[in-house]
Design an enzyme around this catalytic site. Structure first.
Site, PDB file in Angstrom:
ATOM      1  NE  ARG A  58       4.292  -5.471   0.839  1.00  0.00           N
ATOM      2  CZ  ARG A  58       4.182  -6.048  -0.308  1.00  0.00           C
ATOM      3  NH1 ARG A  58       4.972  -6.765  -0.939  1.00  0.00           N
ATOM      4  NH2 ARG A  58       3.263  -5.678  -1.009  1.00  0.00           N
ATOM      5  CB  ALA A  60      -3.223 -10.228   1.269  1.00  0.00           C
ATOM      6  CD  GLN A 214       3.825  -0.700   0.573  1.00  0.00           C
ATOM      7  OE1 GLN A 214       3.582   0.700   0.212  1.00  0.00           O
ATOM      8  NE2 GLN A 214       3.165  -0.990   1.584  1.00  0.00           N
ATOM      9  CG  ASP A 255      -4.605  -6.023   1.676  1.00  0.00           C
ATOM     10  OD1 ASP A 255      -4.202  -5.225   0.647  1.00  0.00           O
ATOM     11  OD2 ASP A 255      -3.643  -6.759   2.272  1.00  0.00           O
ATOM     12  CG  ASN A 265      -5.055  -3.370  -3.309  1.00  0.00           C
ATOM     13  OD1 ASN A 265      -4.675  -4.297  -2.556  1.00  0.00           O
ATOM     14  ND2 ASN A 265      -4.705  -2.621  -4.086  1.00  0.00           N
ATOM     15  CE  LYS A 266      -0.580  -0.712   1.086  1.00  0.00           C
ATOM     16  NZ  LYS A 266      -0.593  -0.598   2.581  1.00  0.00           N
TER      17      LYS A 266
HETATM   18  O1  MRU Z   1       0.649  -2.958   3.687  1.00  0.00           O
HETATM   19  P1  MRU Z   1       0.919  -3.982   2.579  1.00  0.00           P
HETATM   20  O2  MRU Z   1       2.306  -3.707   1.640  1.00  0.00           O
HETATM   21  O3  MRU Z   1       0.915  -5.367   3.173  1.00  0.00           O
HETATM   22  O4  MRU Z   1      -0.177  -3.891   1.288  1.00  0.00           O
HETATM   23  C1  MRU Z   1      -0.107  -4.844   0.263  1.00  0.00           C
HETATM   24  C2  MRU Z   1      -1.396  -4.681  -0.612  1.00  0.00           C
HETATM   25  O5  MRU Z   1      -2.288  -3.845  -0.413  1.00  0.00           O
HETATM   26  C3  MRU Z   1      -1.223  -5.700  -1.717  1.00  0.00           C
HETATM   27  O6  MRU Z   1      -1.992  -4.992  -2.853  1.00  0.00           O
HETATM   28  C4  MRU Z   1      -2.225  -6.835  -1.379  1.00  0.00           C
HETATM   29  O7  MRU Z   1      -1.767  -7.178   0.052  1.00  0.00           O
HETATM   30  C5  MRU Z   1      -2.239  -7.978  -2.485  1.00  0.00           C
HETATM   31  S1  MRU Z   1      -0.929  -8.699  -2.352  1.00  0.00           S
HETATM   32  C6  MRU Z   1      -0.813  -9.936  -3.540  1.00  0.00           C
END
Ligand code: MRU
Length: 365
Positions: A58, A60, A214, A255, A265-266
């Site tokens: 996981r 991006a 995470q 993302d 983003n998350k």
């Molecule tokens: O659901 P996830 O764990 O894939 O979400 C990840 C995030 O939101 C990160 O902040 C984003 O992908 C950037 S990762 C360098």
């Protein structure tokens, strides 16, 4: 190891070819971290799709790289299968297979634009090949190039972003935008690693990041491995520490970044951004240009992934809410650009006005 900056042996996703006729995509299963360190060897595109959808891999940039490797794997697998059964495979058939696998992978997670960017880039390779064998080779090389460029971009973001960090700073981060989310040293964590390695004394507050943690499971583990001092907090504590004046800056990943500088983003990033604004704390978004989607004018057009209700109602399989309760589980939110102090990319630090300053940063969408 993602980069020799690291003490630990964090590897997120990689290509395996040993013996040469047996190709696999290796991943560290992040759904089991930090309790178990398990490596998976994916041999079929369906397994790659499942690994992305279930967050075994996981973040991006890592999603994009994994999809690229998935396409290369699918092409190599089909050619090997046909050769083994002595059935012909035409270039048109292989091109069609690449297209279908790209569609399969694109159905896994809708928000991180790196997935679509990488699959489109892989599909463009089909235009160059004159034979099935050549296409398999070119796809493998393109996926490896995407992975290598990601690692290089992480390093450059780290160098640019470290300029924004002073000795003695306490920083806040959300989710995991570190080595585990990339093939390098991360995005939001890259400036922290570079600054720490240059001798700056730092402390990182890590949001646990509900619903699937995470921050607690991955970022805390990763920072600990690298010896960066950290304090784990629950998401609802961030405002308290901002009000106390403990936090100097916030570093998050992205993302998808739209043409006007809005950032998906998350889930929880938007709340942090509003709180940071109220406390005049800069919020920095760190992301490679592959995360910039200039085809969307604003964050209102970003598709937001909705995930299973069990992620909210259970913790490690144990129910924490009454059965049958109605649940909302958007995996991402959108932070409007006025809340973002700067966007740090591998090409440099982008400041407002974003519509002008992001122009030309990624013309591939
Ligand atoms: O659901 P996830 O764990 O894939 O979400 C990840 C995030 O939101 C990160 O902040 C984003 O992908 C950037 S990762 C360098």
């Amino acid at each position: 190891m993602n980069d020799n900056l690291f003490h630990s042996q964090v590897r997120t996703v990689w290509w395996e070819e040993d013996p040469p006729d047996r190709v696999q995509v290796g991943i560290l299963d992040q759904s089991l971290l930090p309790q178990q360190i398990v490596t998976l060897h994916l041999q079929h595109e369906q397994q790659v799709a499942e690994a992305i959808a279930s967050l075994r891999v996981r973040g991006a940039p890592a999603i994009g790289v994994t999809a690229a490797f998935g396409i290369a794997l699918a092409a190599a697998r089909l050619l090997a299968e046909r050769q083994a059964s002595q059935q012909e495979l035409t270039l048109a058939e292989l091109n069609e297979h690449v297209y279908e696998v790209a569609q399969l992978l694109c159905r896994t997670r809708p928000t991180a634009v790196n997935l679509f960017w990488a699959t489109e880039r892989m599909q463009r390779v089909c235009l160059e090949a004159r034979s099935t064998r050549q296409l398999v080779t070119l796809l493998k090389e393109e996926a490896q190039a995407i992975a290598a460029e990601d690692a290089q971009a992480c390093w450059q973001m780290g160098v640019y972003g470290a300029e924004l960090i002073a000795d003695g700073d306490t920083l806040l981060t959300h989710c995991n935008a570190g080595a585990l989310a990339t093939t390098g040293i991360g995005t939001a964590l890259a400036p922290i690693y570079v600054a720490a390695r240059s001798g700056k004394h730092l402390h990182v507050l890590v949001d646990e990041t509900r619903p699937i943690l995470q921050g607690a499971r991955l970022t805390a583990w990763e920072l600990q491995q690298e010896g960066v001092p950290l304090t784990l907090i629950t998401d609802n504590m961030a405002g308290h520490f901002m009000r106390q004046g403990d936090i100097r800056a916030i570093f998050v990943g992205a993302d998808r970044i739209t043409a006007n500088g809005d950032v998906a983003n998350k889930i929880g990033t938007y709340s942090l951004a509003v709180l940071a604004h109220a406390h005049q704390i800069p919020l920095y978004v760190v992301a490679p240009c592959s995360t910039i989607d200039l085809s969307l004018p604003s964050g209102d057009q970003i598709p937001i992934e909705q995930r299973r209700s069990e992620e909210v109602t259970t913790l490690y399989g144990t129910p924490i809410a009454p059965a049958g309760v109605t649940v909302a589980n958007p995996a991402f939110d959108v932070t409007p650009h006025p809340y973002i102090a700067a966007i740090i990319t591998e090409k440099g630090i982008v400041r407002p006005p974003y519509r002008e300053n992001l122009r030309g940063m990624n013309t591939e969408h």
